[in-house]
Design a protein around this motif. Sequence first.
Motif, PDB file in Angstrom:
ATOM      1  N   GLU A  59      -9.924  -1.834 -12.272  1.00 60.64           N
ATOM      2  CA  GLU A  59     -10.728  -1.877 -11.054  1.00 60.64           C
ATOM      3  C   GLU A  59     -11.023  -0.481 -10.525  1.00 60.64           C
ATOM      4  O   GLU A  59     -12.136  -0.201 -10.056  1.00 60.64           O
ATOM      5  CB  GLU A  59     -10.015  -2.713  -9.995  1.00 60.64           C
ATOM      6  CG  GLU A  59      -9.892  -4.174 -10.384  1.00 60.64           C
ATOM      7  CD  GLU A  59      -8.969  -4.962  -9.491  1.00 60.64           C
ATOM      8  OE1 GLU A  59      -9.316  -6.120  -9.184  1.00 60.64           O
ATOM      9  OE2 GLU A  59      -7.895  -4.434  -9.095  1.00 60.64           O
ATOM     10  N   ALA A 106      -8.711   0.086  -0.247  1.00 58.84           N
ATOM     11  CA  ALA A 106      -8.412  -1.239  -0.800  1.00 58.84           C
ATOM     12  C   ALA A 106      -7.285  -1.912  -0.020  1.00 58.84           C
ATOM     13  O   ALA A 106      -7.363  -3.106   0.296  1.00 58.84           O
ATOM     14  CB  ALA A 106      -8.045  -1.135  -2.278  1.00 58.84           C
ATOM     15  N   GLU A 107      -6.285  -1.149   0.308  1.00 56.42           N
ATOM     16  CA  GLU A 107      -5.146  -1.705   1.049  1.00 56.42           C
ATOM     17  C   GLU A 107      -5.536  -2.046   2.488  1.00 56.42           C
ATOM     18  O   GLU A 107      -5.228  -3.126   2.981  1.00 56.42           O
ATOM     19  CB  GLU A 107      -3.969  -0.722   1.034  1.00 56.42           C
ATOM     20  CG  GLU A 107      -2.732  -1.223   1.730  1.00 56.42           C
ATOM     21  CD  GLU A 107      -2.150  -2.488   1.113  1.00 56.42           C
ATOM     22  OE1 GLU A 107      -1.708  -3.369   1.887  1.00 56.42           O
ATOM     23  OE2 GLU A 107      -2.148  -2.617  -0.120  1.00 56.42           O
ATOM     24  N   LEU A 166      -5.444  -2.013  -6.272  1.00 59.87           N
ATOM     25  CA  LEU A 166      -6.407  -2.137  -7.357  1.00 59.87           C
ATOM     26  C   LEU A 166      -5.735  -1.805  -8.682  1.00 59.87           C
ATOM     27  O   LEU A 166      -4.926  -0.883  -8.759  1.00 59.87           O
ATOM     28  CB  LEU A 166      -7.593  -1.193  -7.141  1.00 59.87           C
ATOM     29  CG  LEU A 166      -8.464  -1.438  -5.911  1.00 59.87           C
ATOM     30  CD1 LEU A 166      -9.583  -0.408  -5.854  1.00 59.87           C
ATOM     31  CD2 LEU A 166      -9.027  -2.841  -5.906  1.00 59.87           C
TER      32      LEU A 166
END
Length: 67
Positions: A32, A20-21, A28
């Motif tokens: 999520e 995600a990063e 998140l």
Amino acid sequence: MIDTSKIIYSINIEDVLNVAEEEFERELAEKELKIVEDKIGDYIDWYGAIEMTIRNEVLKHDEDDSE
């Protein structure tokens, strides 16, 4: 005897957070993360991954050994 309950590969929360990063430049939320946890299996072709590994790594070595 083979331990058939042994886990071969796993994905943890840190893995998800890192993606995600790196890909979306964001963290998140727990909600999520729960969505990813519930749905990630729908996107992983685990049968195909096993089949391809056996075909390309196991059986290939069997062929190489027989030559």
